[in-house]
Design a protein around this motif. Sequence first.
Motif, PDB file in Angstrom:
ATOM      1  N   ASP A   1      11.351  -5.280 -37.458  1.00 29.37           N
ATOM      2  CA  ASP A   1      12.090  -5.762 -36.290  1.00 29.37           C
ATOM      3  C   ASP A   1      13.594  -5.640 -36.556  1.00 29.37           C
ATOM      4  O   ASP A   1      14.173  -6.418 -37.315  1.00 29.37           O
ATOM      5  CB  ASP A   1      11.680  -7.223 -36.036  1.00 29.37           C
ATOM      6  CG  ASP A   1      12.378  -7.825 -34.833  1.00 29.37           C
ATOM      7  OD1 ASP A   1      13.438  -7.308 -34.425  1.00 29.37           O
ATOM      8  OD2 ASP A   1      11.881  -8.848 -34.312  1.00 29.37           O
TER       9      ASP A   1
ATOM     10  N   SER B   1      11.507  -4.903 -23.219  1.00 31.70           N
ATOM     11  CA  SER B   1      12.181  -5.918 -24.045  1.00 31.70           C
ATOM     12  C   SER B   1      11.820  -5.720 -25.514  1.00 31.70           C
ATOM     13  O   SER B   1      10.839  -5.028 -25.842  1.00 31.70           O
ATOM     14  CB  SER B   1      11.778  -7.340 -23.622  1.00 31.70           C
ATOM     15  OG  SER B   1      10.438  -7.604 -24.002  1.00 31.70           O
ATOM     16  N   GLY B   2      12.595  -6.371 -26.384  1.00 25.41           N
ATOM     17  CA  GLY B   2      12.256  -6.369 -27.801  1.00 25.41           C
ATOM     18  C   GLY B   2      10.941  -7.104 -28.039  1.00 25.41           C
ATOM     19  O   GLY B   2      10.149  -6.721 -28.892  1.00 25.41           O
ATOM     20  N   THR B   3      10.722  -8.159 -27.278  1.00 29.95           N
ATOM     21  CA  THR B   3       9.490  -8.935 -27.438  1.00 29.95           C
ATOM     22  C   THR B   3       8.270  -8.066 -27.145  1.00 29.95           C
ATOM     23  O   THR B   3       7.317  -8.040 -27.937  1.00 29.95           O
ATOM     24  CB  THR B   3       9.521 -10.158 -26.497  1.00 29.95           C
ATOM     25  OG1 THR B   3      10.659 -10.941 -26.814  1.00 29.95           O
ATOM     26  CG2 THR B   3       8.275 -11.009 -26.647  1.00 29.95           C
TER      27      THR B   3
ATOM     28  N   SER C   1      16.057  -4.268 -29.496  1.00 26.28           N
ATOM     29  CA  SER C   1      16.210  -5.058 -28.261  1.00 26.28           C
ATOM     30  C   SER C   1      17.520  -4.693 -27.571  1.00 26.28           C
ATOM     31  O   SER C   1      18.538  -4.489 -28.238  1.00 26.28           O
ATOM     32  CB  SER C   1      16.244  -6.555 -28.604  1.00 26.28           C
ATOM     33  OG  SER C   1      16.732  -7.300 -27.497  1.00 26.28           O
TER      34      SER C   1
ATOM     35  N   LEU D   1      17.640 -10.457 -40.088  1.00 26.67           N
ATOM     36  CA  LEU D   1      18.214 -11.552 -39.296  1.00 26.67           C
ATOM     37  C   LEU D   1      19.633 -11.931 -39.695  1.00 26.67           C
ATOM     38  O   LEU D   1      19.963 -11.976 -40.888  1.00 26.67           O
ATOM     39  CB  LEU D   1      17.339 -12.806 -39.433  1.00 26.67           C
ATOM     40  CG  LEU D   1      15.936 -12.707 -38.847  1.00 26.67           C
ATOM     41  CD1 LEU D   1      15.181 -14.003 -39.085  1.00 26.67           C
ATOM     42  CD2 LEU D   1      15.958 -12.362 -37.371  1.00 26.67           C
TER      43      LEU D   1
ATOM     44  N   GLY E   1      15.666  -5.143 -22.079  1.00 28.13           N
ATOM     45  CA  GLY E   1      15.211  -3.832 -22.541  1.00 28.13           C
ATOM     46  C   GLY E   1      14.883  -3.832 -24.018  1.00 28.13           C
ATOM     47  O   GLY E   1      15.252  -4.749 -24.755  1.00 28.13           O
TER      48      GLY E   1
ATOM     49  N   PHE F   1      12.300 -15.119 -35.135  1.00 22.40           N
ATOM     50  CA  PHE F   1      12.349 -15.232 -33.672  1.00 22.40           C
ATOM     51  C   PHE F   1      10.987 -15.714 -33.165  1.00 22.40           C
ATOM     52  O   PHE F   1       9.954 -15.145 -33.552  1.00 22.40           O
ATOM     53  CB  PHE F   1      12.707 -13.868 -33.075  1.00 22.40           C
ATOM     54  CG  PHE F   1      12.690 -13.828 -31.587  1.00 22.40           C
ATOM     55  CD1 PHE F   1      13.597 -14.579 -30.851  1.00 22.40           C
ATOM     56  CD2 PHE F   1      11.758 -13.057 -30.914  1.00 22.40           C
ATOM     57  CE1 PHE F   1      13.581 -14.545 -29.465  1.00 22.40           C
ATOM     58  CE2 PHE F   1      11.737 -13.019 -29.526  1.00 22.40           C
ATOM     59  CZ  PHE F   1      12.657 -13.768 -28.800  1.00 22.40           C
TER      60      PHE F   1
ATOM     61  N   LYS G   1      22.780  -8.839 -26.818  1.00 22.28           N
ATOM     62  CA  LYS G   1      22.622  -7.965 -27.986  1.00 22.28           C
ATOM     63  C   LYS G   1      23.760  -6.957 -28.131  1.00 22.28           C
ATOM     64  O   LYS G   1      24.539  -6.718 -27.209  1.00 22.28           O
ATOM     65  CB  LYS G   1      21.278  -7.227 -27.897  1.00 22.28           C
ATOM     66  CG  LYS G   1      20.060  -8.130 -28.016  1.00 22.28           C
ATOM     67  CD  LYS G   1      19.975  -8.735 -29.389  1.00 22.28           C
ATOM     68  CE  LYS G   1      18.680  -9.456 -29.673  1.00 22.28           C
ATOM     69  NZ  LYS G   1      18.164 -10.313 -28.638  1.00 22.28           N
TER      70      LYS G   1
ATOM     71  N   CYS H   1      15.814  -5.769 -34.038  1.00 22.41           N
ATOM     72  CA  CYS H   1      16.438  -6.195 -32.772  1.00 22.41           C
ATOM     73  C   CYS H   1      17.865  -6.717 -32.975  1.00 22.41           C
ATOM     74  O   CYS H   1      18.710  -6.555 -32.113  1.00 22.41           O
ATOM     75  CB  CYS H   1      15.599  -7.275 -32.110  1.00 22.41           C
ATOM     76  SG  CYS H   1      14.072  -6.640 -31.401  1.00 22.41           S
ATOM     77  N   GLN H   2      18.116  -7.373 -34.124  1.00 22.09           N
ATOM     78  CA  GLN H   2      19.443  -7.961 -34.345  1.00 22.09           C
ATOM     79  C   GLN H   2      20.391  -7.014 -35.079  1.00 22.09           C
ATOM     80  O   GLN H   2      21.557  -7.342 -35.243  1.00 22.09           O
ATOM     81  CB  GLN H   2      19.313  -9.254 -35.175  1.00 22.09           C
ATOM     82  CG  GLN H   2      18.591 -10.373 -34.449  1.00 22.09           C
ATOM     83  CD  GLN H   2      18.930 -11.747 -35.027  1.00 22.09           C
ATOM     84  OE1 GLN H   2      19.615 -11.868 -36.026  1.00 22.09           O
ATOM     85  NE2 GLN H   2      18.435 -12.787 -34.375  1.00 22.09           N
TER      86      GLN H   2
HETATM   87  C1  LIG Z   1      14.648 -10.859 -34.366  1.00 21.93           C
HETATM   88  C2  LIG Z   1      14.360 -10.708 -32.907  1.00 21.93           C
HETATM   89  N1  LIG Z   1      13.235 -10.081 -32.525  1.00 21.93           N
HETATM   90  C3  LIG Z   1      12.923  -9.909 -31.236  1.00 21.93           C
HETATM   91  C4  LIG Z   1      13.765 -10.378 -30.246  1.00 21.93           C
HETATM   92  C5  LIG Z   1      13.341 -10.220 -28.813  1.00 21.93           C
HETATM   93  O1  LIG Z   1      14.137  -9.363 -28.069  1.00 21.93           O
HETATM   94  P1  LIG Z   1      14.159  -9.499 -26.475  1.00 21.93           P
HETATM   95  O2  LIG Z   1      15.075 -10.626 -26.130  1.00 21.93           O
HETATM   96  O3  LIG Z   1      14.678  -8.154 -26.023  1.00 21.93           O
HETATM   97  O4  LIG Z   1      12.772  -9.736 -26.000  1.00 21.93           O
HETATM   98  C6  LIG Z   1      14.938 -11.058 -30.585  1.00 21.93           C
HETATM   99  C7  LIG Z   1      15.834 -11.604 -29.553  1.00 21.93           C
HETATM  100  O5  LIG Z   1      16.782 -12.302 -29.824  1.00 21.93           O
HETATM  101  C8  LIG Z   1      15.251 -11.219 -31.964  1.00 21.93           C
HETATM  102  O6  LIG Z   1      16.364 -11.873 -32.364  1.00 21.93           O
END
Ligand SMILES: Cc1ncc(COP(=O)(O)O)c(C=O)c1O
Length: 384
Positions: A170, A72-74, A194, A146, A206, A99, A199, A172-173
């Motif tokens: 980050d 995951s992104g997290t 992410s 973001l 993932g 986030f 997404k 992810c977005q």
């Molecule tokens: C800025 C940002 N970072 C990290 C994440 C986490 O990604 P994930 O949902 O894959 O864990 C998100 C998810 O929306 C996000 O918007």
Amino acid sequence: MVISNSLAIHGGPPVNPLGPPSWPPRDDDVQRAMAQLAQDGSWGRYHGPHVTELERRLADLHQVPHALTCSSGTIAVELALRGLKIGTGDEVILAGYDFSGNFRCIEAVGAVPVLVDIDPTNWCLDAQTIAEAVSPLTRAIVVSHLHGGSADMRTLSAVAAERGIRVVEDACQVPGAVVQGRPAGTWGDIGVLSFGGSKLLTAGRGGALVTRQEDLFQRIKIYCERGNDAFPLSEMQAAILVPQTARLAERNAIRETRVRQLLDETAHLEALSPVVLPAAGDRASYYKVAWRYDGTRSGDWSRAEFLAAMQAEGVAMDVGFRGFLRRSSRRCRQASTLEHAQNAVDQTILLHHPVLLEAAESISQITEALKKVLTFAAANPFAG
Ligand SMILES: Cc1ncc(COP(=O)(O)O)c(C=O)c1O
């Protein structure tokens, strides 16, 4: 005045009666990849060619030697911090609006989040706040791009480098975005992606990390190794992501065109202040499109009332993040005023991305819905 979602109160049928389009799209190449997985049995393997191919493509896309997929992104943010050896007692600078998982990732490695303000025009950590936030304990910055905006990575990287502070970027977005001339995710020591269900590149779940730094990459790989991969992306997920990477640039370009149209058509609406468009030569990637909503300019309707009316029109709009302003001082340090972060928490409205791949007429329907609701609000002000 209590606002109902009934159509009559907004004057006529909803502007977009079809409602929000579905995501992900039913792409032929993704369906072929799924059929192939079922045929050759690779969906049941621990290791195979698809993860390797995806990592190669992600490295190419970001023009870096190393990409590592994960669950995951997290977890990617946490792995990035662990790879940078951030730990107990260290401080990590983070925007007061971001986030929520990013705050938790910093805590998960034993470090303390240090909160700074955002730039109100792009919703991202304001690089000008870093100097005053730095203490002898500061080891890293986590910075997110973001809502279609992008952080000032050139300034941020220069300030961080001067002070020996590491940067987790980050993205992810914003997969495929170009920020100040470089692929998003490659200004920092390490970038994060992410592949969550909503997404722009999706496998339901993932994530991935991208970096130029061999030692950092190896440390994270070793950390993940517990006799087997502890936080893996599966072959099945990788196989359906590979064709999506090939379409990303084309789709990002369509989304950017649609956002330009939308911001152009809605520029006169005084209640809405949109995210800035990318600078010349850069490319945005729109997972969400952000505005600040100012109800005092539209009959004093609250944000919740405005959003309920937009949703009743069939437009996929919602609030933004909850931010970290209420986190206890035992858990974090506040290093600057968080005025803009607070405004973002209170005022952000977000349009979800799927409609941005539709025809230009759908964008004009959103414009019509915005005008219709704001005109109705102005004519029917909140009575207190
Ligand atoms: C800025 C940002 N970072 C990290 C994440 C986490 O990604 P994930 O949902 O894959 O864990 C998100 C998810 O929306 C996000 O918007």
